[in-house]
Design a protein around this motif. Structure first.
Motif, PDB file in Angstrom:
ATOM      1  N   ARG A  92       0.839  -1.203   0.000  1.00 44.64           N
ATOM      2  CA  ARG A  92       0.000   0.000   0.000  1.00 44.64           C
ATOM      3  C   ARG A  92       0.876   1.256   0.000  1.00 44.64           C
ATOM      4  O   ARG A  92       2.005   1.243   0.500  1.00 44.64           O
ATOM      5  N   CYS A  93       0.332   2.330  -0.548  1.00 44.46           N
ATOM      6  CA  CYS A  93       1.047   3.594  -0.616  1.00 44.46           C
ATOM      7  C   CYS A  93       0.019   4.721  -0.662  1.00 44.46           C
ATOM      8  O   CYS A  93      -1.190   4.466  -0.649  1.00 44.46           O
ATOM      9  N   VAL A  94       0.496   5.948  -0.685  1.00 42.77           N
ATOM     10  CA  VAL A  94      -0.376   7.100  -0.912  1.00 42.77           C
ATOM     11  C   VAL A  94       0.266   7.988  -1.971  1.00 42.77           C
ATOM     12  O   VAL A  94       1.482   7.956  -2.180  1.00 42.77           O
ATOM     13  N   PHE A  95      -0.593   8.774  -2.618  1.00 43.80           N
ATOM     14  CA  PHE A  95      -0.154   9.680  -3.677  1.00 43.80           C
ATOM     15  C   PHE A  95      -0.501  11.108  -3.269  1.00 43.80           C
ATOM     16  O   PHE A  95      -1.681  11.453  -3.183  1.00 43.80           O
ATOM     17  N   PRO A  96       0.504  11.939  -2.981  1.00 45.92           N
ATOM     18  CA  PRO A  96       0.206  13.340  -2.675  1.00 45.92           C
ATOM     19  C   PRO A  96      -0.395  14.017  -3.908  1.00 45.92           C
ATOM     20  O   PRO A  96       0.030  13.770  -5.040  1.00 45.92           O
ATOM     21  N   MET A  97      -1.388  14.859  -3.686  1.00 46.86           N
ATOM     22  CA  MET A  97      -1.964  15.662  -4.760  1.00 46.86           C
ATOM     23  C   MET A  97      -2.529  16.939  -4.163  1.00 46.86           C
ATOM     24  O   MET A  97      -2.879  16.977  -2.987  1.00 46.86           O
TER      25      MET A  97
END
Length: 194
Positions: A92-97
């Motif tokens: 799992r990861c996250v994507f900054p936006m």
């Protein structure tokens, strides 16, 4: 969620993430501004020491059957789908936006933001082709928040910054988080037609 989001490289925290990732991966060119599927995107995941660290993924799982990229996965079924189940559980990861785009039923493009940096939930997988390893990623989607539902019926799943480590490192937390989606909306959204 339609297939574009925005990353403002002038945002202080984004700049910090990009500088850190660029130090570790000097040969990578990270997409900023309006970001499209297949771009190399800034991603936060766990390093080998179990620490949350900026890195990169390519947005979209390649699909050998029809050559189309899979860019989103429904959060409601991610743990059931063979293509997604293992990478969701392991990577799992996250994507900054700083915002994302949706098109309404009249094909008007809306830019949606919450006023600060937001983190979309996702996961990635490692693939090897011609002895080259790549990291392909997916953004998770959920039913839209009430403020967005008049534009589009789906939106990204967002993770509060304080819970990023739990999302990435704790399977039980991640599964529970997706099961309680009504609480996963950022505080507010604004939208503007582009």
């Amino acid at each position: 969620m339609c297939g574009r989001f925005y990353l403002d490289s002038y945002h202080d925290k984004v700049r910090e993430f990009l500088e850190s990732a660029q130090e570790k991966f000097p040969d990578q060119v990270f997409a900023t501004g309006e970001i499209y599927p297949s771009s190399t995107i800034l991603s936060l995941g766990a390093n080998q020491q179990g620490e949350i660290s900026p890195g990169y993924t390519k947005w979209g799982f390649t699909n050998p059957r029809n050559k189309q990229l899979l860019i989103n996965a429904r959060s409601e079924t991610v743990t059931e789908k063979p293509t997604f189940k293992t990478p969701f559980n392991k990577y799992r990861c996250v994507f900054p936006m700083t915002g994302y785009y949706e098109w309404d039923k009249d094909k008007k493009k809306h830019y949606i933001q919450s006023g600060d940096l937001i983190f979309a939930a996702g996961f990635f997988r490692r693939t090897t082709h011609n002895q080259q390893t790549s990291f392909e990623s997916i953004i998770l989607t959920q039913d839209s928040a009430p403020a967005i539902s008049t534009i589009h019926n789906r939106m990204p799943v967002f993770i509060p910054e304080a819970k990023i480590a739990q999302w990435i490192l704790d399977n039980a937390f991640a599964i529970d988080y997706l099961a309680n989606q009504a609480h996963n909306y950022p505080t507010y959204f604004t939208s503007s037609v582009q």
